[in-house]
Enzyme design. Structure first.
Site, PDB file in Angstrom:
ATOM      1  N   ASP A  30       1.574   9.052 -27.270  1.00 28.33           N
ATOM      2  CA  ASP A  30       1.139   9.564 -26.526  1.00 28.33           C
ATOM      3  C   ASP A  30       0.314  10.918 -25.992  1.00 28.33           C
ATOM      4  O   ASP A  30       1.246  12.494 -26.391  1.00 28.33           O
ATOM      5  CB  ASP A  30       2.026   9.311 -24.691  1.00 28.33           C
ATOM      6  CG  ASP A  30       2.542   7.799 -24.697  1.00 28.33           C
ATOM      7  OD1 ASP A  30       2.064   6.617 -25.061  1.00 28.33           O
ATOM      8  OD2 ASP A  30       3.621   7.944 -25.102  1.00 28.33           O
ATOM      9  N   MET A  53      -2.081  12.441 -24.251  1.00 28.00           N
ATOM     10  CA  MET A  53      -2.681  12.784 -22.494  1.00 28.00           C
ATOM     11  C   MET A  53      -3.419  13.959 -22.944  1.00 28.00           C
ATOM     12  O   MET A  53      -2.864  14.977 -23.283  1.00 28.00           O
ATOM     13  CB  MET A  53      -1.999  12.724 -21.540  1.00 28.00           C
ATOM     14  CG  MET A  53      -0.717  11.359 -22.079  1.00 28.00           C
ATOM     15  SD  MET A  53       0.041  11.406 -20.324  1.00 28.00           S
ATOM     16  CE  MET A  53       1.352  10.234 -21.117  1.00 28.00           C
ATOM     17  N   MET A 109      -5.019   8.422 -24.368  1.00 30.02           N
ATOM     18  CA  MET A 109      -5.280   8.365 -23.429  1.00 30.02           C
ATOM     19  C   MET A 109      -6.490   9.611 -22.973  1.00 30.02           C
ATOM     20  O   MET A 109      -5.441  11.047 -21.988  1.00 30.02           O
ATOM     21  CB  MET A 109      -3.795   8.425 -22.113  1.00 30.02           C
ATOM     22  CG  MET A 109      -3.314   7.581 -22.903  1.00 30.02           C
ATOM     23  SD  MET A 109      -1.507   7.711 -21.777  1.00 30.02           S
ATOM     24  CE  MET A 109      -0.565   7.991 -23.168  1.00 30.02           C
ATOM     25  N   ASP A 145       3.566  -1.216 -22.298  1.00 30.45           N
ATOM     26  CA  ASP A 145       3.753   0.080 -22.606  1.00 30.45           C
ATOM     27  C   ASP A 145       4.126  -0.020 -20.904  1.00 30.45           C
ATOM     28  O   ASP A 145       3.318  -0.591 -20.354  1.00 30.45           O
ATOM     29  CB  ASP A 145       2.286   0.879 -23.288  1.00 30.45           C
ATOM     30  CG  ASP A 145       3.094   2.569 -23.493  1.00 30.45           C
ATOM     31  OD1 ASP A 145       4.198   2.430 -22.760  1.00 30.45           O
ATOM     32  OD2 ASP A 145       2.273   2.575 -23.323  1.00 30.45           O
ATOM     33  N   MET A 195      -0.841  -2.037 -20.133  1.00 27.79           N
ATOM     34  CA  MET A 195      -0.464  -1.697 -19.717  1.00 27.79           C
ATOM     35  C   MET A 195       0.464  -1.552 -18.954  1.00 27.79           C
ATOM     36  O   MET A 195      -0.349  -2.661 -17.812  1.00 27.79           O
ATOM     37  CB  MET A 195      -1.366   0.059 -18.886  1.00 27.79           C
ATOM     38  CG  MET A 195      -2.214   1.125 -20.251  1.00 27.79           C
ATOM     39  SD  MET A 195      -0.318   2.125 -21.967  1.00 27.79           S
ATOM     40  CE  MET A 195      -0.039   3.060 -19.822  1.00 27.79           C
ATOM     41  N   HIS A 204       5.810   5.747 -31.057  1.00 32.98           N
ATOM     42  CA  HIS A 204       5.048   5.204 -30.245  1.00 32.98           C
ATOM     43  C   HIS A 204       3.949   6.684 -29.982  1.00 32.98           C
ATOM     44  O   HIS A 204       5.192   7.386 -29.332  1.00 32.98           O
ATOM     45  CB  HIS A 204       4.930   4.512 -29.179  1.00 32.98           C
ATOM     46  CG  HIS A 204       3.410   4.718 -28.061  1.00 32.98           C
ATOM     47  ND1 HIS A 204       2.357   3.745 -27.931  1.00 32.98           N
ATOM     48  CD2 HIS A 204       3.921   4.993 -27.422  1.00 32.98           C
ATOM     49  CE1 HIS A 204       1.776   3.189 -27.356  1.00 32.98           C
ATOM     50  NE2 HIS A 204       2.808   3.699 -26.449  1.00 32.98           N
ATOM     51  N   SER A 233       8.536   5.223 -27.846  1.00 27.94           N
ATOM     52  CA  SER A 233       7.517   6.465 -27.183  1.00 27.94           C
ATOM     53  C   SER A 233       8.065   7.341 -27.154  1.00 27.94           C
ATOM     54  O   SER A 233       9.477   7.558 -26.072  1.00 27.94           O
ATOM     55  CB  SER A 233       7.259   5.874 -25.980  1.00 27.94           C
ATOM     56  OG  SER A 233       6.502   7.192 -24.945  1.00 27.94           O
ATOM     57  N   HIS A 254      -1.327   6.146 -29.296  1.00 31.28           N
ATOM     58  CA  HIS A 254      -1.623   6.080 -27.854  1.00 31.28           C
ATOM     59  C   HIS A 254      -2.835   6.682 -27.508  1.00 31.28           C
ATOM     60  O   HIS A 254      -1.710   7.880 -26.406  1.00 31.28           O
ATOM     61  CB  HIS A 254      -1.023   5.494 -27.521  1.00 31.28           C
ATOM     62  CG  HIS A 254      -0.675   5.097 -25.377  1.00 31.28           C
ATOM     63  ND1 HIS A 254      -0.123   4.909 -24.511  1.00 31.28           N
ATOM     64  CD2 HIS A 254      -2.119   5.031 -25.241  1.00 31.28           C
ATOM     65  CE1 HIS A 254      -1.055   4.133 -23.316  1.00 31.28           C
ATOM     66  NE2 HIS A 254      -2.421   4.136 -24.195  1.00 31.28           N
TER      67      HIS A 254
END
Ligand code: DX5
Ligand code: ZN
Length: 225
Positions: A45, A47, A78, A181, A147, A43, A18, A76
């Site tokens: 992330d 957000m 979020m 993760d 998760m 990965h 990540s 990913h």
């Protein structure tokens, strides 16, 4: 089996560091380093400050990074109502797009949109969400992300009590990609993989390691158990 630009990556377990834990001021070099150190994916992330209490990056950053590596981009999301941004992330170079079940008002349409954009689809569940919630969608997704921390921040402790969810999914779907993760290190990777995980995300463990290639190798060996 995942493919990028005609290259078949034929491994049983994928290691997906990540980049949340990377040096954000030197992201291109960090991506190049992951490539050289033997990662299978990056990965990423995303957000939004609403679904989770943190803000990271958007499609223009993904696009800026796309040219410096052939690693699969494992995005990913979020973010609330992820369907709004799937096309943008696909155009930016995502290979695999994972969204949270809890964040989508129309889960089926969100999966359909990811597929229509030519990406692999993943569905993620937070620690408080029962695994049964993804069962209606298993025949339409390539991956489920269980998760193992509350989403939002790197560096948290692994929640071993998520392993039964992984085991239940593995029992139901022998060929599914199952991602874990949060809090993955040389010890926790073994338990997660024994439960059935085969896509391993690790942020702080890889980026804080003095030798990233060795850290990735250790994860790969640990996941082989
Ligand atoms: C947390 C993120 C993770 C995070 C993992 O919301 O989804 O990908 O970067 O970080 P570590 O491996 O440090 O727990
Ligand atoms: Zn993540």
């Amino acid at each position: 089996m995942l493919v990028r630009k005609g290259t078949v990556i034929d491994v049983k377990t994928y290691i997906s560091p990540s980049i949340l834990s990377c040096d954000f001021g030197a992201m291109r070099q960090e991506l190049i380093s992951l490539t050289e150190c033997g990662a299978d994916m990056a990965h990423i992330d995303v957000m939004d400050g609403n679904f989770v209490p943190n803000i990271t990056l958007g499609p223009c950053i993904v696009s800026a990074l796309r040219g410096c590596t052939t690693l699969l981009f494992d995005v990913h999301l979020m973010i609330d109502e992820p369907i709004r941004y799937i096309e943008d992330f696909a155009k930016a170079g995502a290979d695999l797009i994972t969204f949270h079940l809890e964040a989508a008002s129309d889960v089926g349409a969100t999966i359909g949109k990811i597929a229509a954009c030519g990406c692999k689809a993943g569905i993620a569940i937070k620690p408080g969400t029962p695994v049964e919630a993804v069962y209606p969608y298993l025949d339409r997704v390539d991956m489920v992300l269980v998760m193992t921390v509350e989403p939002g921040f790197g560096g948290q402790s692994y929640m071993a009590d998520m392993e039964p969810k992984v085991a239940a999914l593995r029992k139901k779907c022998p060929d599914l990609l199952i991602q874990v993760d949060g809090g993955i290190n040389e010890t926790t990777v073994k338990a997660a993989a024994q439960a059935g995980a085969n896509v391993i995300v690790a942020g702080s463990y890889v980026f804080k390691a003095a030798d990233r290639a060795a850290a990735i190798r250790t994860l790969r060996e640990g996941a082989r158990f």
